[in-house]
Design a protein around this motif. Sequence first.
Motif, mmCIF file in Angstrom:
data_model
loop_
_atom_site.group_PDB
_atom_site.id
_atom_site.type_symbol
_atom_site.label_atom_id
_atom_site.label_comp_id
_atom_site.label_asym_id
_atom_site.label_seq_id
_atom_site.Cartn_x
_atom_site.Cartn_y
_atom_site.Cartn_z
ATOM 1 N N LEU A 57 53.705 39.048 5.137
ATOM 2 C CA LEU A 57 53.154 37.691 5.028
ATOM 3 C C LEU A 57 53.934 36.899 3.979
ATOM 4 O O LEU A 57 54.209 35.706 4.165
ATOM 5 N N ARG A 58 54.315 37.556 2.898
ATOM 6 C CA ARG A 58 55.070 36.858 1.849
ATOM 7 C C ARG A 58 56.454 36.457 2.375
ATOM 8 O O ARG A 58 56.958 35.372 2.074
ATOM 9 N N GLN A 59 57.062 37.342 3.149
ATOM 10 C CA GLN A 59 58.379 37.003 3.706
ATOM 11 C C GLN A 59 58.260 35.806 4.663
ATOM 12 O O GLN A 59 59.100 34.907 4.670
ATOM 13 N N VAL A 60 57.214 35.808 5.461
ATOM 14 C CA VAL A 60 56.988 34.669 6.354
ATOM 15 C C VAL A 60 56.778 33.399 5.551
ATOM 16 O O VAL A 60 57.331 32.338 5.871
ATOM 17 N N GLN A 67 49.466 22.863 6.939
ATOM 18 C CA GLN A 67 48.136 23.421 7.205
ATOM 19 C C GLN A 67 48.224 24.931 7.439
ATOM 20 O O GLN A 67 47.384 25.693 6.957
ATOM 21 N N VAL A 68 49.244 25.353 8.148
ATOM 22 C CA VAL A 68 49.437 26.793 8.361
ATOM 23 C C VAL A 68 49.681 27.487 7.024
ATOM 24 O O VAL A 68 49.129 28.555 6.738
ATOM 25 N N ARG A 69 50.504 26.860 6.189
ATOM 26 C CA ARG A 69 50.791 27.456 4.888
ATOM 27 C C ARG A 69 49.526 27.597 4.059
ATOM 28 O O ARG A 69 49.346 28.591 3.344
ATOM 29 N N GLY A 70 48.634 26.632 4.162
ATOM 30 C CA GLY A 70 47.361 26.730 3.457
ATOM 31 C C GLY A 70 46.572 27.955 3.887
ATOM 32 O O GLY A 70 46.077 28.731 3.059
ATOM 33 N N ASP A 71 46.475 28.151 5.195
ATOM 34 C CA ASP A 71 45.766 29.336 5.709
ATOM 35 C C ASP A 71 46.495 30.618 5.309
ATOM 36 O O ASP A 71 45.872 31.631 4.981
ATOM 37 N N LEU A 72 47.815 30.570 5.342
ATOM 38 C CA LEU A 72 48.614 31.741 4.990
ATOM 39 C C LEU A 72 48.407 32.109 3.518
ATOM 40 O O LEU A 72 48.248 33.281 3.163
ATOM 41 N N ASP A 73 48.392 31.106 2.653
ATOM 42 C CA ASP A 73 48.149 31.354 1.227
ATOM 43 C C ASP A 73 46.798 32.038 1.024
ATOM 44 O O ASP A 73 46.683 32.989 0.244
ATOM 45 N N THR A 74 45.776 31.558 1.707
ATOM 46 C CA THR A 74 44.439 32.145 1.584
ATOM 47 C C THR A 74 44.439 33.598 2.059
ATOM 48 O O THR A 74 43.848 34.471 1.421
ATOM 49 N N ILE A 108 47.026 35.661 2.126
ATOM 50 C CA ILE A 108 47.774 36.488 1.176
ATOM 51 C C ILE A 108 46.930 36.791 -0.054
ATOM 52 O O ILE A 108 46.854 37.930 -0.516
ATOM 53 N N ARG A 109 46.277 35.758 -0.574
ATOM 54 C CA ARG A 109 45.438 35.970 -1.760
ATOM 55 C C ARG A 109 44.353 36.999 -1.471
ATOM 56 O O ARG A 109 44.033 37.827 -2.306
ATOM 57 N N GLY A 110 43.785 36.945 -0.278
ATOM 58 C CA GLY A 110 42.723 37.891 0.081
ATOM 59 C C GLY A 110 43.247 39.302 0.224
ATOM 60 O O GLY A 110 42.694 40.248 -0.336
ATOM 61 N N VAL A 111 44.358 39.442 0.944
ATOM 62 C CA VAL A 111 44.850 40.778 1.247
ATOM 63 C C VAL A 111 45.518 41.440 0.048
ATOM 64 O O VAL A 111 45.469 42.655 -0.123
ATOM 65 N N GLU A 112 46.136 40.649 -0.812
ATOM 66 C CA GLU A 112 46.891 41.287 -1.897
ATOM 67 C C GLU A 112 45.969 41.944 -2.922
ATOM 68 O O GLU A 112 46.395 42.873 -3.612
ATOM 69 N N GLN A 113 44.717 41.505 -2.998
ATOM 70 C CA GLN A 113 43.765 42.197 -3.868
ATOM 71 C C GLN A 113 43.694 43.672 -3.499
ATOM 72 O O GLN A 113 43.682 44.546 -4.355
#
Lengths: 392, 392
Positions: free
Chosen positions: A253-256, B255-262, B264-269
């Motif tokens: 996801l980070r690479q994307v 908008q996609v990047r916004g969802d992607l950021d969310t 990543i933040r969720g999964v990286e925990q």
Amino acid sequence: MTSGAVPPTNPHAVVSTTGPVLIVGTGLLGTSLALALTAAGVEVQLEDTSPTSLALARDMGAGRVRGASSPEPRLVVVATPPDVAADVVLRSLDAHPGAVVTDVASVKDRVRAEVLAHAGEHARRYVGSHPMAGRERSGAAAADSDLFVGRPWVIVAEGAGPDAELAVRNLAVDVGATPIRMGATEHDAAVAAVSHLPQLMSSLLAARLETLPESALALAGQGLRDTTRIAASDPRLWAAILVGNAGPVCELLRQVRGDLDTLIRGVEQVALDPDGEQYAAHGGVETIAPGAVGAVVDVMGRGNAGRARIPGKHGGAPSRYAEVQVLVPDAAGSLGRLFSDVGEAGVNIEDFSMEHSAGQSVGVAVLSVVPSASQALEEALDARGWRVVVVG
Amino acid sequence: MTSGAVPPTNPHAVVSTTGPVLIVGTGLLGTSLALALTAAGVEVQLEDTSPTSLALARDMGAGRVRGASSPEPRLVVVATPPDVAADVVLRSLDAHPGAVVTDVASVKDRVRAEVLAHAGEHARRYVGSHPMAGRERSGAAAADSDLFVGRPWVIVAEGAGPDAELAVRNLAVDVGATPIRMGATEHDAAVAAVSHLPQLMSSLLAARLETLPESALALAGQGLRDTTRIAASDPRLWAAILVGNAGPVCELLRQVRGDLDTLIRGVEQVALDPDGEQYAAHGGVETIAPGAVGAVVDVMGRGNAGRARIPGKHGGAPSRYAEVQVLVPDAAGSLGRLFSDVGEAGVNIEDFSMEHSAGQSVGVAVLSVVPSASQALEEALDARGWRVVVVG
């Protein structure tokens, strides 16, 4: 009317698996496996925490509900959601000391680590599996005994005894799958890229349609349908899978996001120039907005390369051939003449397809040859009067 | 052997378009259009800056190369890449003062704005088009006279005279397309979501495969193939399209990047907890990693909703029916009994499908009904001894 049906044995199947096989979890995978084994004449026992699902699988002919007097299984397949798989594997190793135990979770590293941490010597009876098969629909009702046919079945046998590995390999082959041996870490990185990331990208894309006007949706074509088909998948099931493979998934996801950031930076330069002065120049878009064009061409070029590496549908190598395209008139004998001339040219045709639609009097023959032979073939056909299409 | 073939006229087609029609640009769209018109008996002239492409289209039977003595066209279709479309439209309006001029660029706002800025009164002879049809393969050799059949053809007629609009609408209908009238801005926002963003998402995903080990690629399934099919598209052509629609595309990417950021933040925990202590808890993943699960379930739920809004393949409304699933034994008369009992229950069946694979003695009948009738149907069938599948 519907229960107690005796499923037919498959007179053509030769199977190695000796039952009873206990299937724990009667979802799509578990029930499909049970149906396939039952059809092959193997005795199947069923368990599930949901009485509804259990009864449904039984009524579909997948097997018998395991009871107190049921014989001990020789093989246990744990087909639960991945977040409880390790737990159920450990309990199964304990409850059935004579059985080989495998699971079908989409993530292997965490499950394996947990089993090894708690099972002691019993871990030699555990082999991780991942049948690469599925559908967007879930649950027993969607089960299909042919689900595994032709599909890869990953076997993670680190720490297992050879008998256990053999039992699971035989299981895979018996249901028509192709066993592939991998390490747990190797597996998780692989499925992150070929299964988990595609799921998330499809969902991210489809989420943009939630509030789109209907007039816009009316323009939807096959590209949108294909890229969002798997966005119909079950969120809770996938949450368990993705969280169970958080490390590799997060990295991708980070690479994307890195590529996405570059794209946005490139395109927004143009977006910020609404008067289109830039765009009105006569040089074409490369001279006007080289940064934006460069960003798009870079990502799409790498996408071309990545896509080309996906194996052919039947497992063959992706095409490494060059294509020679030739116009062929829609007249009797044309194709025969073409192949005759190709033969005289001494070039071997590796693959062939015709592009031709009704109402056109000329079709395009696409001849696939080894790249080193393409130029010679083009020249030979040209010399024989064929109209060779020069691409690019 | 290949040139000079006389294309057959289609004796069944009734067309409104009066030739000559001049097609400028003999790529996939231009040549397909030319082939379709020629097959319908319309006189077609061809122009292209590439002599190779021009000759190929001619040899495929798409039309005659326009020369100094060619009669004046009544309709000009500009089928060039979008970054030069406005330029060519303006030159065509000037060179052919009696002709209606349309273009087929995937972006309408910038093209229209530029034409209106420079064409003065002549702009009344210009109508923007966008036939929503295509393939990953580009160029004349991939052309297909049936390319437009059943596809939407957007017509942007703001600023045009009614005769010009009618001429273009007739063109669309004559090649089998469905004309849809839209504003330029409305169109560009729509295609950004249903065409341009899918292209980029597919490419972003496929780019991750570029350096993936072959052993990982061996696990590829239909999900990966579907989400990356359009990643085979031509980068330069798409760069021109995307840059030409930079505003709407950029907004969606953000908008996609916004969802992607969310995400990543969720999964990286979870990714940051490699010992899996969290994961080993017995409560299932929702109790262990609620933040990560929540992030995934949210995006995928919105993806489910977005996907469900895509119209059925033949343009019908997406399914708004409830599904009642019933087990049906594989015995003569079962289905007949089922429909008889359904009829007695007084419920109308809107759609029906059977899930059944070889070797299974029980299939699953899927009955689609209006949602308000589903419970009554389930109860009626249950009362008549049918095994109704309770989903969820």
